[in-house]
Design a protein around this motif. Structure first.
Motif, PDB file in Angstrom:
ATOM      1  N   ARG A 173       0.828  -1.220   0.000  1.00  0.00           N
ATOM      2  CA  ARG A 173       0.000   0.000   0.000  1.00  0.00           C
ATOM      3  C   ARG A 173       0.857   1.262   0.000  1.00  0.00           C
ATOM      4  O   ARG A 173       0.345   2.350   0.226  1.00  0.00           O
ATOM      5  N   HIS A 174       2.150   1.086  -0.212  1.00  0.00           N
ATOM      6  CA  HIS A 174       3.084   2.197  -0.370  1.00  0.00           C
ATOM      7  C   HIS A 174       3.317   2.961   0.936  1.00  0.00           C
ATOM      8  O   HIS A 174       2.668   2.675   1.949  1.00  0.00           O
ATOM      9  N   GLY A 175       4.270   3.906   0.888  1.00  0.00           N
ATOM     10  CA  GLY A 175       4.592   4.604   2.117  1.00  0.00           C
ATOM     11  C   GLY A 175       5.491   5.803   1.929  1.00  0.00           C
ATOM     12  O   GLY A 175       5.970   6.096   0.820  1.00  0.00           O
ATOM     13  N   LEU A 176       5.731   6.501   3.027  1.00  0.00           N
ATOM     14  CA  LEU A 176       6.536   7.725   3.032  1.00  0.00           C
ATOM     15  C   LEU A 176       7.466   7.707   4.240  1.00  0.00           C
ATOM     16  O   LEU A 176       7.055   7.363   5.344  1.00  0.00           O
ATOM     17  N   ILE A 177       8.725   8.061   4.005  1.00  0.00           N
ATOM     18  CA  ILE A 177       9.685   8.295   5.090  1.00  0.00           C
ATOM     19  C   ILE A 177      10.175   9.722   4.917  1.00  0.00           C
ATOM     20  O   ILE A 177      10.817  10.046   3.919  1.00  0.00           O
ATOM     21  N   ALA A 178       9.838  10.595   5.851  1.00  0.00           N
ATOM     22  CA  ALA A 178      10.144  12.021   5.701  1.00  0.00           C
ATOM     23  C   ALA A 178      10.799  12.567   6.963  1.00  0.00           C
ATOM     24  O   ALA A 178      10.722  11.978   8.036  1.00  0.00           O
ATOM     25  N   LEU A 209       7.741  -7.318  -4.178  1.00  0.00           N
ATOM     26  CA  LEU A 209       8.925  -6.452  -4.238  1.00  0.00           C
ATOM     27  C   LEU A 209       8.581  -5.137  -3.554  1.00  0.00           C
ATOM     28  O   LEU A 209       7.461  -4.634  -3.675  1.00  0.00           O
ATOM     29  N   VAL A 210       9.557  -4.569  -2.827  1.00  0.00           N
ATOM     30  CA  VAL A 210       9.367  -3.255  -2.216  1.00  0.00           C
ATOM     31  C   VAL A 210      10.460  -2.323  -2.737  1.00  0.00           C
ATOM     32  O   VAL A 210      11.648  -2.660  -2.713  1.00  0.00           O
ATOM     33  N   ILE A 211      10.045  -1.149  -3.211  1.00  0.00           N
ATOM     34  CA  ILE A 211      10.968  -0.182  -3.825  1.00  0.00           C
ATOM     35  C   ILE A 211      11.035   1.074  -2.954  1.00  0.00           C
ATOM     36  O   ILE A 211      10.008   1.667  -2.627  1.00  0.00           O
ATOM     37  N   PHE A 212      12.251   1.482  -2.609  1.00  0.00           N
ATOM     38  CA  PHE A 212      12.477   2.711  -1.854  1.00  0.00           C
ATOM     39  C   PHE A 212      13.133   3.739  -2.766  1.00  0.00           C
ATOM     40  O   PHE A 212      14.192   3.475  -3.346  1.00  0.00           O
ATOM     41  N   ILE A 213      12.514   4.911  -2.867  1.00  0.00           N
ATOM     42  CA  ILE A 213      13.022   5.970  -3.732  1.00  0.00           C
ATOM     43  C   ILE A 213      13.552   7.097  -2.854  1.00  0.00           C
ATOM     44  O   ILE A 213      12.786   7.929  -2.355  1.00  0.00           O
ATOM     45  N   ASP A 214      14.868   7.103  -2.639  1.00  0.00           N
ATOM     46  CA  ASP A 214      15.482   8.148  -1.816  1.00  0.00           C
ATOM     47  C   ASP A 214      15.535   9.461  -2.598  1.00  0.00           C
ATOM     48  O   ASP A 214      15.600   9.462  -3.830  1.00  0.00           O
ATOM     49  N   GLU A 215      15.511  10.580  -1.877  1.00  0.00           N
ATOM     50  CA  GLU A 215      15.489  11.912  -2.503  1.00  0.00           C
ATOM     51  C   GLU A 215      14.378  11.964  -3.561  1.00  0.00           C
ATOM     52  O   GLU A 215      14.578  12.379  -4.702  1.00  0.00           O
ATOM     53  N   LYS A 257       0.108  -5.550  -8.421  1.00  0.00           N
ATOM     54  CA  LYS A 257       1.171  -6.459  -8.847  1.00  0.00           C
ATOM     55  C   LYS A 257       2.011  -6.939  -7.660  1.00  0.00           C
ATOM     56  O   LYS A 257       3.032  -7.600  -7.848  1.00  0.00           O
ATOM     57  N   GLY A 258       1.609  -6.553  -6.457  1.00  0.00           N
ATOM     58  CA  GLY A 258       2.355  -6.955  -5.266  1.00  0.00           C
ATOM     59  C   GLY A 258       3.594  -6.123  -5.027  1.00  0.00           C
ATOM     60  O   GLY A 258       4.548  -6.578  -4.399  1.00  0.00           O
ATOM     61  N   VAL A 259       3.610  -4.880  -5.527  1.00  0.00           N
ATOM     62  CA  VAL A 259       4.785  -4.007  -5.407  1.00  0.00           C
ATOM     63  C   VAL A 259       4.457  -2.819  -4.514  1.00  0.00           C
ATOM     64  O   VAL A 259       3.438  -2.136  -4.710  1.00  0.00           O
ATOM     65  N   GLY A 260       5.305  -2.568  -3.522  1.00  0.00           N
ATOM     66  CA  GLY A 260       5.148  -1.417  -2.650  1.00  0.00           C
ATOM     67  C   GLY A 260       6.164  -0.341  -2.988  1.00  0.00           C
ATOM     68  O   GLY A 260       7.339  -0.637  -3.209  1.00  0.00           O
ATOM     69  N   LEU A 261       5.715   0.917  -3.051  1.00  0.00           N
ATOM     70  CA  LEU A 261       6.600   2.057  -3.337  1.00  0.00           C
ATOM     71  C   LEU A 261       6.720   2.926  -2.092  1.00  0.00           C
ATOM     72  O   LEU A 261       5.707   3.312  -1.500  1.00  0.00           O
ATOM     73  N   TYR A 262       7.966   3.245  -1.730  1.00  0.00           N
ATOM     74  CA  TYR A 262       8.205   4.068  -0.536  1.00  0.00           C
ATOM     75  C   TYR A 262       9.071   5.265  -0.915  1.00  0.00           C
ATOM     76  O   TYR A 262      10.192   5.110  -1.400  1.00  0.00           O
ATOM     77  N   PHE A 263       8.517   6.447  -0.714  1.00  0.00           N
ATOM     78  CA  PHE A 263       9.190   7.690  -1.066  1.00  0.00           C
ATOM     79  C   PHE A 263       9.911   8.249   0.160  1.00  0.00           C
ATOM     80  O   PHE A 263       9.318   8.379   1.238  1.00  0.00           O
ATOM     81  N   VAL A 264      11.184   8.592  -0.015  1.00  0.00           N
ATOM     82  CA  VAL A 264      12.001   9.135   1.069  1.00  0.00           C
ATOM     83  C   VAL A 264      12.369  10.565   0.690  1.00  0.00           C
ATOM     84  O   VAL A 264      13.017  10.801  -0.346  1.00  0.00           O
ATOM     85  N   THR A 265      11.959  11.513   1.515  1.00  0.00           N
ATOM     86  CA  THR A 265      12.212  12.922   1.197  1.00  0.00           C
ATOM     87  C   THR A 265      12.200  13.745   2.477  1.00  0.00           C
ATOM     88  O   THR A 265      11.885  13.244   3.551  1.00  0.00           O
ATOM     89  N   GLN A 266      12.541  15.022   2.379  1.00  0.00           N
ATOM     90  CA  GLN A 266      12.640  15.854   3.578  1.00  0.00           C
ATOM     91  C   GLN A 266      11.284  16.292   4.105  1.00  0.00           C
ATOM     92  O   GLN A 266      11.062  16.330   5.311  1.00  0.00           O
TER      93      GLN A 266
END
Length: 515
Positions: A48-53, A285-291, A317-326
């Motif tokens: 269900r995706h996520g955010l790290i800020a 699969l889990v994808i982390f997108i830094d910056e 498709k069973g893929v989680g996206l995690y955005f990392v930003t300020q």
């Protein structure tokens, strides 16, 4: 019952799951860690995706590292974008530290140092597994959005893709596409116009300038063969741990167009190739997108819409996206609304704009009887964060200010020698190290143009020979038409001369006789 016990029960009740989960740390109340009040995230909702800020230096990268490690241990592969080059240490075990032991004692979790299976990937000429994709794999719609083409320009791009398909001209790299564009504008414009419609030279020139701009950001290195196969991102080790794929992007921080191009193509390819998963108990699969702000920083509205669509659809498709930003405001609202897990580190209120951003950020979290969210956001320490996840039924878990567990791996980069060893042992480095340059649109059109030029030269030479031959025949006929007149005249002269000679001869004889 005292407030601390009440809070302990509240947190544990909201973090009790039937399926597997990862433990983020322990909840905090009034600045103190409540031991064993563990904050958890169920694997079932990680797609269900996520955010790290959070502000710089608050621990975002270590949080990313902790989640990736726990996913790997659960047999879930991970893909991470490493903009700062400080994630490679996951391949080596933590050396440990008394402060780490102290932290884990407060949390109520034993600390275990371990290394993790890592694959180093690269978009540029850095060492690692080379990531490439062909222009054809992008397709006309995605390619148009990447270069921010107008409606008219997108129509031309669709024509060029169709012409290439119809004439078996593979579009592998940018020079292939540029060659087809130039051919359609110059040598082949009549051929294109007859079957597909006229192409405006002004529009084709504008498209060419946009492609050159993309090349200047290094996209010419990315486009080509051998194309990276997305199945290689989902590998599992023999002992059942998911491989952590780290894309090192330290040398393309100032080239957001290339980063956006890569991310969009990768997500589109994953969506196109991964099978539907349904409502699985764990992500594929889990994808982390830094910056992550770099994806959206210079992206067009069309590109924003494309990313938003993929974010909405790719979870099936069973893929989680995690955005990392300020700051959460770095992420468009349409994307932010799709993010189930939120890990919010401290924000700093130095200006009125900062205070406004903090107020907006606080409104993104569920209300809690134990926190004033705006106040907590500015008072969190390093390695502490507000955490809100989704439970197995998709409901928000209780908001918890959390002391996060420490990474089990090294919180530092690998040495060059360690990187070299890692790459030498990689099967994927060998698989993708070869650069293929088979005959494609560029070479085939050059041959076609060369052949056409040769045929044109032969036809011109033949025409010249024909004209020369005709001229020669014309001169011959002219000479032939003049010869009879000359012959008649000559005969007449000869006849006269002959007659005169005869006469002179006769008169000569007669003269002698008369004498």
């Amino acid at each position: 019952m005292d407030k601390k016990q009440e809070f302990f029960d509240f947190i544990n009740a909201g973090n009790t799951f039937k399926g597997d989960y990862i433990t983020m740390g322990a909840a905090m109340l009034e600045g103190e860690t409540v031991t064993n009040a563990h904050v958890k995230v169920p694997l079932k909702t990680l797609n269900r995706h996520g955010l790290i800020a959070g502000a710089t230096g608050t621990g975002k990268t270590k949080t990313l590292q902790v989640i990736a490690e726990n996913l790997s241990d659960q047999g879930i592969p991970v893909l991470m974008m490493d903009m700062k080059g400080d994630l490679s240490g996951i391949a080596k075990a933590s050396p440990g530290h008394p402060k780490i032991d102290e932290r884990h004692e407060k949390i109520g979790l034993p600390f275990e140092a371990k290394d993790f299976p890592v694959e180093i990937l690269t978009l540029s000429e850095q060492e690692g597994v080379r990531l490439r994709a062909t222009v054809s794999e992008f397709g006309p719609v995605l390619f148009s959005r990447i270069i921010d083409a107008t409606v008219a320009q997108a129509g031309i791009i669709s024509i060029l893709f169709k012409y290439s398909d119809d004439n078996k001209l593979p579009l592998l790299d940018l020079k292939d596409f540029k060659k087809v564009l130039q051919y359609a504008t110059n040598e082949g414009k009549s051929e294109i116009a007859e079957s597909y419609g006229r192409i405006s030279p002004a529009s084709s020139g504008s498209i060419l300038r946009k492609i050159v701009e993309l090349e200047q950001q290094g996209a010419d290195i990315f486009f080509g063969e051998k194309s990276f196969e997305t199945d290689d991102l989902t590998r599992i080790t023999r002992d059942g741990r998911g491989i952590i794929n780290i894309v090192r992007l330290t040398d393309i921080q100032d080239r957001p167009a290339l980063f956006s191009t890569f991310m969009l193509s990768l997500l589109a390819e994953i969506y196109a190739t991964f099978p539907e998963q349904g409502d699985n108990d764990r992500p594929e699969l889990v994808i982390f997108i830094d910056e992550a702000h770099l994806i959206f920083k210079e992206a067009s509205k069309a590109l924003h819409n494309q990313i938003e669509s993929i974010v909405k659809l790719i979870r099936s498709k069973g893929v989680g996206l995690y955005f990392v930003t300020q700051n959460p405001t770095d992420i468009p609202e349409g994307v932010l609304s799709q993010l189930g897990l939120k890990v919010q580190h401290a924000l700093r209120a130095f200006t009125a704009k900062d205070r406004k951003a903090i107020k907006l950020t606080a409104e993104n979290y569920p209300d809690s009887p134990y926190y004033d969210t705006k106040t907590v956001l500015t008072s969190l320490g390093i390695g502490e964060a507000l955490v809100s996840a989704l439970d197995e039924k998709g409901r928000p878990t209780p908001l918890a200010a959390t002391m996060l567990r420490a990474p089990m791996s090294r919180m530092d980069i690998l040495t060059q020698e360690e990187l070299d060893t890692l790459n030498k042992e990689s099967k994927l480095v060998k698989k993708y190290s070869e650069v293929l340059d088979r005959d494609s649109a560029y070479e085939l059109l050059n041959k076609k143009i060369e052949k056409a030029n040769e045929e044109e030269a032969k036809a011109k030479a033949k025409e010249e020979r024909k004209k020369s031959s005709q001229a020669e025949r014309s001169r011959s006929r002219s000479r032939s038409s003049r010869k009879p007149a000359q012959s008649a005249t000559s005969k007449a002269i000869i006849k006269v001369l002959t007659s005169a000679t005869v006469i002179r001869g006769v008169f000569g004889i007669l003269g002698k006789m008369l004498k």
